[in-house]
Design a protein around this motif. Structure first.
Motif, short mmCIF file in Angstrom:
data_model
loop_
_atom_site.label_atom_id
_atom_site.label_comp_id
_atom_site.label_asym_id
_atom_site.label_seq_id
_atom_site.Cartn_x
_atom_site.Cartn_y
_atom_site.Cartn_z
N ASN A 725 0.85 -1.19 -0.17
CA ASN A 725 -0.01 0.00 -0.07
C ASN A 725 0.87 1.23 0.01
O ASN A 725 0.33 2.41 0.26
CB ASN A 725 -0.81 0.11 1.27
N GLN A 726 2.22 1.03 -0.41
CA GLN A 726 2.96 2.28 -0.69
C GLN A 726 3.27 2.53 -1.91
O GLN A 726 3.77 1.92 -2.44
CB GLN A 726 4.38 1.99 0.35
N ALA A 727 3.18 3.97 -2.36
CA ALA A 727 3.26 4.26 -3.81
C ALA A 727 4.90 4.24 -4.00
O ALA A 727 5.60 4.77 -3.10
CB ALA A 727 2.82 5.58 -4.17
N LEU A 728 5.38 3.70 -4.94
CA LEU A 728 6.68 3.62 -5.16
C LEU A 728 7.38 4.71 -6.19
O LEU A 728 6.81 5.00 -7.09
CB LEU A 728 6.97 2.19 -5.86
N PRO A 729 8.31 5.18 -6.08
CA PRO A 729 9.12 6.19 -6.97
C PRO A 729 9.31 5.48 -8.21
O PRO A 729 9.95 4.17 -8.08
CB PRO A 729 10.26 6.64 -6.04
N LEU A 730 9.39 6.04 -9.25
CA LEU A 730 9.65 5.75 -10.49
C LEU A 730 11.30 5.11 -10.85
O LEU A 730 11.45 4.26 -11.59
CB LEU A 730 9.38 6.56 -11.73
N ASP A 731 12.11 5.79 -10.00
CA ASP A 731 13.44 5.50 -10.03
C ASP A 731 14.02 4.35 -9.06
O ASP A 731 15.07 3.98 -9.17
CB ASP A 731 14.40 6.74 -10.10
N MET A 732 12.95 3.76 -8.40
CA MET A 732 13.52 2.73 -7.56
C MET A 732 13.42 1.20 -8.07
O MET A 732 12.89 1.11 -9.05
CB MET A 732 12.45 2.43 -6.30
N SER A 733 14.27 0.48 -7.87
CA SER A 733 14.57 -0.85 -8.52
C SER A 733 14.00 -1.86 -7.78
O SER A 733 13.45 -1.82 -6.63
CB SER A 733 16.05 -1.10 -8.50
N LEU A 734 13.73 -3.17 -8.44
CA LEU A 734 13.04 -4.01 -7.64
C LEU A 734 13.78 -4.47 -6.40
O LEU A 734 13.14 -4.87 -5.61
CB LEU A 734 12.86 -5.16 -8.78
N ALA A 735 14.81 -4.60 -6.45
CA ALA A 735 15.81 -5.06 -5.58
C ALA A 735 15.57 -3.87 -4.16
O ALA A 735 15.40 -4.47 -3.08
CB ALA A 735 17.18 -5.18 -5.94
N THR A 736 15.63 -2.71 -4.54
CA THR A 736 15.38 -1.84 -3.49
C THR A 736 13.86 -1.83 -2.89
O THR A 736 13.66 -1.95 -1.75
CB THR A 736 15.59 -0.47 -4.10
N VAL A 737 12.94 -2.13 -3.41
CA VAL A 737 11.72 -2.30 -3.25
C VAL A 737 11.54 -3.72 -2.39
O VAL A 737 10.95 -3.38 -1.22
CB VAL A 737 10.68 -2.76 -4.27
N ARG A 738 12.23 -4.53 -2.92
CA ARG A 738 12.15 -5.86 -1.93
C ARG A 738 12.88 -5.81 -0.76
O ARG A 738 12.33 -6.31 0.57
CB ARG A 738 12.82 -7.17 -2.59
N ALA A 739 13.98 -4.87 -0.40
CA ALA A 739 14.71 -4.83 0.74
C ALA A 739 14.12 -3.90 1.79
O ALA A 739 14.16 -4.06 2.73
CB ALA A 739 16.05 -4.46 0.39
N TYR A 740 13.57 -2.84 0.99
CA TYR A 740 13.11 -1.80 2.13
C TYR A 740 11.59 -1.42 1.96
O TYR A 740 11.08 -0.78 3.05
CB TYR A 740 13.77 -0.24 1.58
N VAL A 741 10.81 -2.09 1.19
CA VAL A 741 9.41 -1.96 1.44
C VAL A 741 8.64 -3.28 1.61
O VAL A 741 7.74 -3.28 2.57
CB VAL A 741 8.79 -1.27 -0.12
N TRP A 742 8.97 -4.23 0.80
CA TRP A 742 8.35 -5.46 0.97
C TRP A 742 8.73 -6.31 2.27
O TRP A 742 7.91 -6.73 2.86
CB TRP A 742 8.71 -6.46 -0.46
#
Length: 758
Positions: A725-742
């Motif tokens: 439920n957190q909107a993701l910045p366009l420049d964020m990588s999948l690895a960063t999403v997994r590490a810091y959001v997921w």
């Protein structure tokens, strides 16, 4: 002292073979200075010119030669070959210098060359801590270390044996390094007439072997030898002084009295009297003829680490952990505090009426000492009578009877560079924040080996928090600062796990979606000079007429070790891109080893192209010459892409998706737009997000923290990607999403929704 993990294999081990490591040391801009504590020093006079030279050995792994004038010292040569701390050095005759190191080797140098190592001697199995030389028979050398081994060398015989393979840092060296299991491999054995009285040992398999003095069960920290080489004394953690006959390696007596480690030893010219300094804070004078201690001197309040005597052995200068230098009359017991340093004293050396002091700092100081007439100093200063009980000085210090040093300031200082004492690898895995011994904080770009920002003396932790970026990049290197500077370690295959897009590295001329392997490009930058020299050498040989043989040379070897995959994302060229170009003014030094021999160290600009797989790990050469990378862990990220609750958009494809870990969210947006099925038309769908390629943006991060980086263009996409439920910045990588959001071990779940443009 510290231990350096071996990159080699353990004999008989059933574990998978560990490949050799490649390390590069980032040298400071002022390469003429030491950047770590000075473990040893010695004064030499060149008879032909009458000049005095100071030689220093440092914890930065190098030795330096300083040409001394009245009030100046010029670094005229740097001796670089050891891969760990230099612990001691001695002279063998007028032109030969011998050093020992925590890398377990002894190295023989031409004193008055530009830093030429003529031979590497490998016999010790642990750190070599100390050396001793017979002053009037300079062919006899003793070495000892943490393994408890004591060896007596015939230097003439050891150096005369011609090796099959030698250290690539040695003069006229063939490719390869003397094997640690083969102390001095020989091509042809012959009888050597030595001027020493040491029995010379040879065998058909390993050539020359030194005489072993067996008896120590624990580590040895101190050695001393009489002038003619007929007597050797040693001491260490066993708290006893052992006396040996260096000609046979047999021990003749054992002297007890100290209650802690013995750290310094001196013998008079005749070999009758011995001085010892210990961690029990005591100095003891031994009569070897009577085999007993005849005097004890309590002048220090902590461990005694270094001793130097006047030529007549009437007075002793002592220094140690209490940072104080004392002068003591051995006959009258009169003592004087000459000076105090800011750091523990590791070694001292007399030069006429001055004394040079080496400490755990990178600078060396010269103090007045009245070496020709020490009584003058005792008469001028506030002297005291040395006690004979170890606690007497400590008690006097506690009672407030503090001593005033005779000299307040040194006569002269050979400055060093501050050592790095703290470091932090930033999340982008390309920058390292460091703090040195004077509190200066700097930002290093390790793929270029340069300081990109000097912040001055600021709080390290505050700057680290300020530079934090929410970005996830695999750990493709490790770092330590044991040598006083940054040492970057590359281990295969882990080092090949990090990739970036060319556009994020500002590499032009190629498709912006091309992936760049950070380790491969770093290796190309490190070995660029080597590759140029190699190609020039091959092109000048007639055998190169049929084409460059470099690929042939290593393919067979590579395929033996493991399955090799060609990196299809990069061209097989030697172009070194700007983010990976290392400085040629202060080039880094490589520390590594190949298939033969032990580790070696050399500046990248000193590589001459003759080094091959016997010197450099095969995987490094295969990567640079043939663009081959070893099998790596999965660089993909699996995820599910679902519509958000209440979304009016559905995508045609369902199920698990896979993409590179470095894929940016704007690519996911483009994918959703290309695959959508709309329940009803939406205004301006796709008009603000280009479908045909990536967004034109710069590298991740705030442009204010990196020179030359631009802000990401601001625009409003019609599709928004969410995670948890957190909107993701366009420049964020999948690895960063997994590490810091997921933040979960399960496959990543992304949601998408349509947002109306304003």
């Amino acid at each position: 002292m510290h231990r350096v993990a071996s990159a080699g294999n353990t004999g008989g081990s059933t574990r998978p073979r560990k490949e050799k490591r490649l390390t590069y040391v980032l040298n400071s801009a002022d390469g003429e200075k030491h950047c770590a504590g000075i473990n040893c020093l010695a004064i030499s006079k060149q008879a032909s010119e009458g000049d005095d030279y100071l030689f220093t050995g440092s914890r930065d792994g190098t030795l330096k030669k300083w040409e001394l004038n009245k009030n100046s010292a010029t670094c005229s040569a740097t001796f670089e070959s050891h891969v760990d701390w230099v612990n001691d050095l001695v002279f063998s005759g007028d032109n030969v210098l011998v050093s020992c190191s925590s890398d377990t080797t002894l190295k023989v140098w031409n004193c008055f060359s530009e830093g030429t190592c003529t031979r590497t001697l490998r016999q010790h199995s642990d750190y070599v801590t100390c050396l001793a030389m017979a002053e009037k028979n300079s062919n006899i050398l003793a070495s000892a270390g943490l393994g408890g081994d004591v060896f007596i060398w015939d230097i003439e015989a050891a150096v005369a044996v011609a090796p099959n393979s030698s250290d690539p840092t040695e003069e006229n060296a063939s490719n390869g390094i003397t094997s640690s299991a083969n102390p001095l491999a020989v091509g042809s054995l012959r009888t050597i007439s030595s001027s020493s009285s040491i029995s010379t040992h040879f065998n058909q398999s390993s050539g020359y072997a030194p005489t072993a003095a067996k008896g120590h069960k624990e580590s040895v920290y101190a050695l001393a030898m009489n002038d003619i080489g007929t007597l050797l004394v040693s001491g260490g953690t066993e708290k006893v002084v052992r006396v040996w006959d260096p000609r046979s390696g047999l021990k003749s007596m054992k002297l007890k009295g100290h209650t802690d480690n013995i750290r310094a030893l001196l013998l008079d010219s005749t070999g009758r009297f011995c001085l010892s300094g210990s961690s029990d804070s005591m100095i003891r004078l031994w009569d070897l003829g009577q085999q007993r201690c005849i005097h004890s001197y309590a002048v220090h309040t902590d461990s005694v680490w270094s001793l130097a005597s006047t030529p007549t052995f009437s007075h002793v200068y002592s220094g140690g952990r209490d940072m104080s230098l004392y002068l003591t009359d051995l006959a009258t017991r009169e003592s004087l505090l000459l000076c105090t340093e800011e750091y523990p004293i590791l070694q001292v050396a007399l030069q006429d009426d001055s004394i040079w002091i080496a400490t755990t700092d990178s600078s060396v100081h010269r103090w007045p000492a009245e070496g020709r007439n020490p009584q003058k100093a005792l008469q001028r200063g506030d002297s005291f009578l040395a006690g004979n009980l170890s606690f007497s000085r400590a008690r006097a210090s506690l009672e407030g009877s503090s001593l005033v040093p005779l000299y307040k300031e040194p006569e002269f200082t050979v400055p060093g560079s501050p050592a790095i004492i703290q470091h932090e690898i930033l999340n982008d895995r390309r920058h390292v924040l460091t703090k040195d011994s004077v509190g200066s904080v700097k930002l290093w770009e390790i793929t270029r080996g340069i300081v990109v920002e000097d912040y001055g003396k600021i709080p390290f932790d505050e700057k680290k928090e300020e530079l934090f970026e929410m970005v996830s990049v695999p750990s493709w290197f490790t770092v330590d600062s044991k040598l006083g500077s940054l040492s970057v370690h590359l281990d295969t295959p882990q080092c090949f796990s990090a990739e970036m897009y060319r556009i994020d590295l500002h590499i032009s001329g190629k498709p912006e979606d091309d992936k760049v392997n950070l380790a491969r490009e770093t290796l190309k930058g490190l070995l660029a000079h080597w590759l140029t020299k190699r190609r020039l050498r091959l092109s000048s040989q007639s055998s190169s007429a049929n084409g460059d043989l470099s690929v042939k040379d290593f393919t067979a070897r590579s395929l033996i070790h493991s399955r090799i995959e060609v990196d299809g994302s990069a061209d097989n060229d030697s172009t070194v891109y700007l983010p990976f170009q290392f400085s040629t003014v202060s080039p880094p030094s490589i520390i590594t080893e190949g298939s033969q021999g032990g580790p070696w160290r050399k500046k990248i600009t000193d590589l001459d192209g003759t080094e091959d797989e016997k010197d450099i790990p095969w995987w490094c050469i295969d990567c640079v010459l043939s663009n081959r990378l070893p099998p790596r862990e999965n660089t993909k990220c699996s995820f599910y892409l679902h519509p958000s609750e209440g979304s009016t958009v559905q995508i045609l494809t369902q199920g698990k998706l896979s993409a590179p870990r470095i894929l940016k969210i704007h690519k996911v947006v483009s994918y959703v737009l290309e695959k959508t099925v709309l329940d009803k038309p939406l205004d301006n769908i796709g008009s603000e997000v280009p479908l045909g390629g990536p967004l034109q943006h710069s590298a991740i991060g705030d442009g204010s923290t990196r020179s030359g980086l631009k802000q990401i263009p601001k625009f409003k996409p019609s599709i928004e990607i969410l995670c948890n439920n957190q909107a993701l910045p366009l420049d964020m990588s999948l690895a960063t999403v997994r590490a810091y959001v997921w933040k979960k071990p399960e496959d990543l779940i992304l949601n998408y929704r349509v947002i109306q443009s304003k």
